[in-house]
Enzyme design. Structure first.
Site, PDB file in Angstrom:
ATOM      1  N   THR A 185       0.861  -1.195   0.000  1.00  0.00           N
ATOM      2  CA  THR A 185       0.000   0.000   0.000  1.00  0.00           C
ATOM      3  C   THR A 185       0.891   1.237   0.000  1.00  0.00           C
ATOM      4  O   THR A 185       2.045   1.167   0.434  1.00  0.00           O
ATOM      5  CB  THR A 185      -0.889   0.036   1.250  1.00  0.00           C
ATOM      6  N   GLU A 330      -5.964  -3.224  -1.376  1.00  0.00           N
ATOM      7  CA  GLU A 330      -6.476  -4.335  -0.554  1.00  0.00           C
ATOM      8  C   GLU A 330      -7.682  -5.022  -1.182  1.00  0.00           C
ATOM      9  O   GLU A 330      -8.109  -6.069  -0.717  1.00  0.00           O
ATOM     10  CB  GLU A 330      -6.888  -3.810   0.832  1.00  0.00           C
ATOM     11  N   LYS A 438     -13.491  17.793  10.942  1.00  0.00           N
ATOM     12  CA  LYS A 438     -14.463  17.749  12.036  1.00  0.00           C
ATOM     13  C   LYS A 438     -14.590  19.151  12.623  1.00  0.00           C
ATOM     14  O   LYS A 438     -13.765  19.594  13.401  1.00  0.00           O
ATOM     15  CB  LYS A 438     -14.038  16.725  13.072  1.00  0.00           C
ATOM     16  N   TRP A 443     -19.182  16.681  10.540  1.00  0.00           N
ATOM     17  CA  TRP A 443     -18.212  16.266   9.540  1.00  0.00           C
ATOM     18  C   TRP A 443     -18.395  17.050   8.240  1.00  0.00           C
ATOM     19  O   TRP A 443     -19.514  17.189   7.746  1.00  0.00           O
ATOM     20  CB  TRP A 443     -18.363  14.773   9.230  1.00  0.00           C
TER      21      TRP A 443
HETATM   22  P1  AMP Z   1      -4.697   2.665  -3.386  1.00  0.00           P
HETATM   23  O1  AMP Z   1      -4.711   1.483  -2.494  1.00  0.00           O
HETATM   24  O2  AMP Z   1      -3.376   3.355  -3.456  1.00  0.00           O
HETATM   25  O3  AMP Z   1      -5.244   2.329  -4.725  1.00  0.00           O
HETATM   26  O4  AMP Z   1      -5.668   3.763  -2.754  1.00  0.00           O
HETATM   27  C1  AMP Z   1      -7.001   3.441  -2.473  1.00  0.00           C
HETATM   28  C2  AMP Z   1      -7.722   4.678  -2.027  1.00  0.00           C
HETATM   29  O5  AMP Z   1      -7.864   5.593  -3.118  1.00  0.00           O
HETATM   30  C3  AMP Z   1      -9.133   4.423  -1.581  1.00  0.00           C
HETATM   31  O6  AMP Z   1      -9.201   3.924  -0.267  1.00  0.00           O
HETATM   32  C4  AMP Z   1      -9.762   5.794  -1.731  1.00  0.00           C
HETATM   33  O7  AMP Z   1      -9.443   6.633  -0.641  1.00  0.00           O
HETATM   34  C5  AMP Z   1      -9.067   6.327  -2.967  1.00  0.00           C
HETATM   35  N1  AMP Z   1      -9.935   6.129  -4.132  1.00  0.00           N
HETATM   36  C6  AMP Z   1      -9.886   5.143  -5.045  1.00  0.00           C
HETATM   37  N2  AMP Z   1     -10.829   5.313  -5.978  1.00  0.00           N
HETATM   38  C7  AMP Z   1     -11.515   6.428  -5.649  1.00  0.00           C
HETATM   39  C8  AMP Z   1     -12.624   7.125  -6.208  1.00  0.00           C
HETATM   40  N3  AMP Z   1     -13.212   6.729  -7.327  1.00  0.00           N
HETATM   41  N4  AMP Z   1     -13.064   8.234  -5.571  1.00  0.00           N
HETATM   42  C9  AMP Z   1     -12.474   8.671  -4.439  1.00  0.00           C
HETATM   43  N5  AMP Z   1     -11.424   8.061  -3.865  1.00  0.00           N
HETATM   44  C10 AMP Z   1     -10.944   6.949  -4.459  1.00  0.00           C
END
Ligand code: AMP
Length: 540
Positions: A185, A330, A438, A443
């Protein structure tokens, strides 16, 4: 009583066997880091992956050993995946945009033994390999003529390796739950954590992603995954496209508007997937050069919230269908995709736009829940809380149990996102749980404000952070990066937001900076941004 059906292990080597038997001539086209466009096909990828498996078998590795790749999307990179996975090794994708220290941490943690790398990363490897004792050798994904100079011991040339191997190799034959891929990650807080995919999870994810409301690609499609193979499995395309025999076009290291446009047109791409920043670049390029999109039909946009401007421009100006998707490393990574229900198809254009900007609905194989104050929240489209997810392609723990237990009592994983779900099942992200503002106990969604602010002419990137306020604890601070040669004022931006968001959501101030910090996957790095503004005080 058990069913009487054949026990056919769901292992990913079967995907490329299938593509070889049924779509052998279907092309894999790659822009190489050396420059030229390289043409291959499923038949060749199959044969070359088997040759690579034979070489890997001679390298004194164990079943489950990790071999890493530090490479852009290409046919050779794809061969590394199948060559390693087919014999029970784990292919670990390294993100080249990470800092050297993070890469060293990850390589050591994964205990990678071999690294397959594009030649463009040679200087980086010279620096980090001496600090990674588990790495026994480096293979450059190139031919003899392009091999880089190196001071490292045990460096091999990919094409030379393949020249000396044959393509007879037994693949598979092990449990479908065997690990096959590893991806860390992005880890904006704390150390990165490894997500360990299994053969079974990748196959089930691919079936899911091929359904009509997800990617719905078929043998007649030409797919360009701009999303990198090192970022959450290329959103599954490297597995799903060969399952159906779709042609794949790999962009290599060049993801600017002009380079992507050239591939879209010359290779007649009709489906593509990437994060919004890539599409902003493409649309800017199209506008400035007054070009058309002649074959593109659908784009999958995810990884960050879809800005309305991108949606409208693609659909209204270029006739390209936009599908907004949400997911994470994940979740393999597809979690939700937004397509219209029959009811939504009857709605007005503006109502449809509002739906398409949501992150979408869960396909079969994904279950979602919104949790607030330890209780499941109603699916009313307004109550937001922590987004929880479960399914056969969702992580149940991190590699080497980093981070401990990660599922709740019902087996759901906490995504760290804050969202609501409406009665039709459309999920809408309202924030990251650590970015939500917050204010006086209520929120405020930073993403909602950003999405609107990006609509102001001249704004390139908008980021909202919660900033200390003596009365309300936190208030929104809007930080803007303008497009080159554009001047935008605070009054213009606040005037534009006025009436589009609740009054108490209005940012207390707008600050302009040259470059908003981005993380390794191209998303706004809010940790770095908060650090930049730590001494800032709101105007009194
Ligand atoms: P990653 O594991 O680096 O792909 O990051 C995943 C995170 O990217 C998610 O938990 C979201 O916070 C963000 N994310 C992915 N797709 C979207 C989306 N379509 N809109 C908003 N946030 C997103």
């Amino acid at each position: 009583m058990l069913g009487l059906m054949q026990d056919w292990a769901l292992t990913v080597d079967k995907i490329i066997d299938h593509a070889n038997l049924n779509y052998s001539n279907r092309e894999i086209v790659s822009r190489s880091v050396e420059g030229p466009i390289l043409r291959s096909n499923y038949g060749q990828v199959h044969s070359r992956s088997k040759k690579l498996s034979n070489w890997l078998k001679s390298q004194n590795l164990r079943f489950g050993s990790r071999v890493a790749s530090l490479a852009w999307n290409s046919g050779r990179h794809m061969e590394c995946w199948y060559g390693a996975m087919g014999i029970g090794l784990v292919l670990h994708t390294l993100n080249p945009r990470l800092f050297a220290d993070q890469l060293i941490y990850i390589i050591k943690h994964a205990e990678d033994e071999i690294i397959f790398s594009d030649i463009s990363f040679a200087p980086l490897l010279e620096q980090i390999i001496p600090l990674c004792p588990s790495v026994k050798s480096v293979v450059y994904l190139t031919d003899k003529a392009n091999m880089p100079q190196t001071k490292l011991a045990n460096v091999h040339c990919y094409e030379e390796i393949l020249e000396h191997e044959n393509d007879e190799c037994q693949w598979g034959g092990f449990d479908e739950n065997t690990a096959c891929g590893l991806c860390y990650t992005s880890g904006t807080t704390g150390n990165p954590k490894g997500v360990l995919y299994s053969h079974r999870s990748n196959i089930l994810h691919s079936y899911m992603s091929l359904t009509a409301d997800v990617m719905g690609i078929s043998s007649s499609d030409v797919v360009l995954p701009v999303v990198p193979m090192f970022h959450a499995n290329t959103w599954g395309v490297i597995f799903s496209a060969p399952m159906v025999g779709a042609k794949i076009v790999m962009p290599g290291a060049k993801m600017d508007g002009a380079s992507i446009y050239e591939l879209l047109e010359t290779e007649k791409v009709n489906f593509t997937a990437a994060v919004p920043t890539v599409w902003l670049m493409l649309l800017q390029y199209l506008e400035s050069t007054n070009q058309r999109l002649n074959s593109l039909k659908r784009v999958l946009i995810g990884g960050a919230a879809l800005p309305e401007r991108i949606l409208r421009t693609f659909e209204d100006k270029y006739g390209v269908e936009v599908r907004h998707a949400w997911g994470m490393t994940e979740t393999s990574p597809l979690g939700t995709v937004c397509t219209l229900t029959p009811e939504a198809m009857e709605m007005s254009k503006d109502e449809q736009i509002a739906i398409k900007l949501k992150q979408g609905r869960a396909p079969f194989g994904v279950e979602l829940k919104i949790k607030r104050d330890d209780e499941a929240a109603p699916r009313d489209g307004t109550t937001f809380g922590n987004l929880m997810i479960r399914g056969p392609a969702i992580a149940k723990s991190y590699f080497k149990s980093e981070g401990g237990e990660i599922l709740d009592e019902e087996g759901y994983f906490d995504t760290g996102d804050v969202a609501n779900i409406d009665p039709q099942g459309y999920m809408q992200i309202t924030d990251r749980s650590k970015d939500v503002i917050k204010s006086g106990g209520e929120w405020i969604s930073s993403i909602d404000i950003e999405n609107i602010a990006i609509g102001v002419d001249g704004v390139a990137i908008a980021a909202v952070i919660g900033h200390y306020h003596p009365k309300w604890d936190e208030r929104p601070l809007l930080v803007i990066q303008t497009k080159e040669n554009f001047e935008v004022s605070k009054e213009e931006i606040l005037g534009y937001l006025n009436g589009k968001i609740a009054k108490w959501w209005m940012p207390d101030d707008v600050q302009f900076i040259d470059a908003i910090p981005l993380g390794a996957t191209g998303k706004i790095n809010k940790v770095a941004l908060r650090e930049m503004f730590k001494d800032y005080e709101f105007p009194k």
